[in-house]
Design a protein around this motif. Structure first.
Motif, PDB file in Angstrom:
ATOM      1  N   GLU A 280       0.779  -1.204   0.178  1.00 35.19           N
ATOM      2  CA  GLU A 280       0.016   0.011  -0.192  1.00 35.19           C
ATOM      3  C   GLU A 280       0.946   1.297  -0.165  1.00 35.19           C
ATOM      4  N   SER A 426     -11.566  -2.157   4.829  1.00 30.59           N
ATOM      5  CA  SER A 426     -10.142  -2.343   4.286  1.00 30.59           C
ATOM      6  C   SER A 426      -9.288  -3.066   5.438  1.00 30.59           C
ATOM      7  N   SER A 427      -8.712  -4.198   4.745  1.00 26.80           N
ATOM      8  CA  SER A 427      -7.690  -5.112   5.621  1.00 26.80           C
ATOM      9  C   SER A 427      -6.212  -4.554   5.727  1.00 26.80           C
ATOM     10  N   ALA A 432      -5.748   2.633   4.793  1.00 27.03           N
ATOM     11  CA  ALA A 432      -6.992   3.009   5.514  1.00 27.03           C
ATOM     12  C   ALA A 432      -6.825   3.994   6.612  1.00 27.03           C
ATOM     13  N   ARG A 448     -14.055   1.722  10.719  1.00 34.40           N
ATOM     14  CA  ARG A 448     -13.407   0.985   9.939  1.00 34.40           C
ATOM     15  C   ARG A 448     -13.875  -0.109  10.173  1.00 34.40           C
ATOM     16  N   ASP A 467     -12.266  -1.112  -0.353  1.00 36.29           N
ATOM     17  CA  ASP A 467     -10.708  -1.458  -0.808  1.00 36.29           C
ATOM     18  C   ASP A 467     -10.790  -2.741  -1.702  1.00 36.29           C
ATOM     19  N   ARG A 469      -8.954  -4.597  -3.026  1.00 37.62           N
ATOM     20  CA  ARG A 469      -7.828  -5.584  -2.657  1.00 37.62           C
ATOM     21  C   ARG A 469      -8.500  -6.814  -1.629  1.00 37.62           C
ATOM     22  N   LEU A 470      -9.564  -6.255  -1.317  1.00 36.92           N
ATOM     23  CA  LEU A 470     -10.328  -7.344  -0.318  1.00 36.92           C
ATOM     24  C   LEU A 470     -10.949  -8.789  -1.206  1.00 36.92           C
ATOM     25  N   SER A 515      -5.555   4.267  -6.040  1.00 38.57           N
ATOM     26  CA  SER A 515      -4.409   4.440  -4.753  1.00 38.57           C
ATOM     27  C   SER A 515      -2.963   4.755  -5.655  1.00 38.57           C
TER      28      SER A 515
END
Length: 562
Positions: A280, A426-427, A432, A448, A467, A469-470, A515
């Motif tokens: 990230e 978001s993980s 985040a 969150r 996100d 990317r989850l 991003s």
């Protein structure tokens, strides 16, 4: 008979007088003897005291002469009243021969007089003496008498001829070293600059080849050539900067520039490298920072590129956060990563030239070890400082503090998000968090969730940031649960995944962010009144087809590139 009696009486009287006189004389003689004895004792004591004083004076003179310092005392008229053997010997005379003289040596050069805190005066003299030319360092001070009046002036000198000769030799050697270093720097700068020209040609031709039809194997080879060229170009740039610094030619050109586009541009340049490693990369700029600053924008960008690029290079998991805020009139730049951290021994040398955190021959990250030293020099040239905080295995934080000089006296108004309730799903451990800080700084309420199980079960949100990317499965579940409880669903994607946004429109996604997220885009997308994808989001607009227009006249094109 009477006469005889009278004579006998006179004789008796005379005898009495004589006896009295004799007794008195005896007493006076005894007293005189006692006084004589006392005087003898006093004389003997004084003689002993004189001997002691003479011995002490001799011992003191031997001590003074043994020090090797030159000591001379002068009266108010400048006449010498005392000189030790060291001074007399240097002048080629005996001490008794120069007593009373006003001049004993010839001064050919005298340095600056310096007044000391104790009232003395120090200075250097280049003198011609009986022993030749000498440099003498003097300390002169008044000598008070018994009544505390300064009747004499004492000068203590030390021969510093050897030190002066060594300093002169050192100065000459330093001049030669500086000349050699300048020649080396010019050579490095010239050679490095000349290497750039063919190297740019190699990289340009590699780009052209990648646009042609290549087999997968050929494409891999050309990609390796381009990657190697980019690495070499980066090394050359560092050598050029280092040679400029060594030559003292690192000049700053302050001018007004826009802060946000510059910072976000740096992040976008480094984003492909970060996302290729699964990292990230996020930017956070405090809303109260001036929009325009006065500084050398090129060098400012270089500081950001070096610090953030280093963080991306050495981080394999997690992410990198580039944040800026102001503190006590200074601009604070923080680059935080989740990398391996830096060992305590390495901290002592990472800011030294040609040093890196990895010291083995099998280093995984190529480089000259000049990035951080150059960055530190630039920051210091800007009147700031560069520091690092690190924890082995937990990551590092590099902080650069420079002067904050706003270009505009009136700060630009900050667009507020007061009253908005925003949820970030978001993980990730970096982006985040920073996005939440940016939204909170503008007045929004931010919560969150890291996965489906941590989603809030009640409440309504003005905007939900998702996100990408989850993963599809998680995103489907999140969208299904929240689309009826929020006004906007905004998908945060990496540049490589922008093409996937269009299909999420059918699932209820209203907008998208790439991003690292730009500040203006973030504010625009989280507002309830923001246009959705269906109402003109650039992502849904197909790129216009290329058209070949007929030429109405011959065209002459000049292409200039470096």
């Amino acid at each position: 008979m009477e006469l005889i009696a009278l004579a006998a009486g006179v004789a008796a009287a005379l005898i009495v007088c004589l006896v009295a006189i004799t007794a008195r004389l005896l007493r006076d003689n005894a007293a005189l003897r006692r006084k004589t004895i006392a005087l003898d004792e006093t004389v003997e004591g004084l003689s002993g005291r004189v001997a002691q004083l003479t011995e002490s004076e001799e011992r003191h003179r031997r001590l003074v002469d043994g020090q090797g310092d030159l000591i001379v005392q002068r009266d108010e008229q400048g006449r010498i009243v005392f000189a030790n053997d060291a001074y007399a010997g240097l002048m080629g005379a005996l001490a008794r021969d120069i007593i009373g003289a006003t001049r004993s040596h010839t001064v050919e050069e005298r340095g600056e007089l310096r007044a000391e805190l104790d009232g003395s005066t120090t200075y250097d003299e280049y003198v011609r003496t009986g022993a030749g030319h000498r440099w003498i360092a003097w300390r002169a001070a008044p000598v008070p008498n018994a009544q505390g009046q300064a009747m004499l002036r004492q000068s203590v000198g030390r021969d510093i001829t050897a030190r002066k000769s060594a300093e002169a030799a050192l100065g000459l050697a330093r001049e030669k070293a500086e000349a050699a270093n300048s020649a080396k720097s010019r050579f490095l700068a010239t050679v490095s600059h000349e290497i750039r020209t063919p190297l740019n040609g190699i990289m340009g031709m590699a780009d052209l080849m990648l646009d042609t039809k290549l087999s997968p194997e050929q494409r891999a080879y050309v990609g390796a050539v381009k990657s190697s060229g980019e690495t070499l170009l980066s090394l050359i740039d560092e050598i050029l900067d280092f040679s400029k610094i060594e030559a003292g030619r690192l000049d700053l050109s302050p001018a007004a520039f826009d802060l946000i586009p510059l910072v976000e541009g740096v992040a976008e340049l480094l984003a492909p490298r970060a996302h290729a490693k699964g990292l990230e990369l996020v930017v956070g700029i405090a809303p109260d920072l001036p929009r325009r600053l006065i500084a050398d924008a090129t060098r400012f960008r270089q500081v950001l590129m070096n610090l953030t690029g280093n963080a991306v290079k050495f981080t394999d998991h997690g992410g990198v956060a580039l944040t800026l805020h102001q503190d006590a009139g200074s601009l604070v730049i923080r680059v935080q990563d989740t990398g391996p951290g830096i060992a305590a021994d390495d901290l002592k040398r990472i800011f030294a030239e040609f040093e890196q955190g990895e010291t083995t021959y099998a280093r995984r990250h190529a480089g000259t070890g000049l990035g951080l030293p150059i960055t530190r020099r630039i920051v210091e040239h800007m009147g700031g400082a560069l520091t690092v905080e690190t924890k082995l295995g937990k990551g590092s934080v590099f902080t650069a503090t420079v002067g904050l000089v706003p270009a505009d006296e009136t700060p630009a108004p900050v667009e507020r998000l007061d009253g908005l309730n925003i949820l970030i799903v978001s993980s990730g451990s970096v982006e985040a968090v920073v996005l939440g800080r940016r939204l909170k700084a503008r007045g929004a309420t931010v919560s969150r969730a890291v996965d489906v199980d941590s989603l809030p079960t009640e409440g309504r949100f003005d905007c939900v940031l998702l996100d990408q990317r989850l993963g599809d499965e998680t995103l489907n579940t999140v969208v299904a649960r929240l689309k009826d409880r929020c006004d906007r669903l905004v998908l945060v994607v990496t540049p490589a995944a922008r093409g996937e946004v269009a299909r999420w429109r059918e699932h209820g996604v209203n907008g998208w962010l790439v991003s690292p997220v730009r500040e203006a885009s973030l504010v625009m997308q989280v507002r309830p009144s923001s246009p959705g994808i269906a109402s003109g989001d650039p992502l849904t607009d197909q790129a216009p087809e290329a058209r070949i227009l007929p030429a109405t006249r011959p065209l002459t094109v000049l292409l200039a590139e470096d």
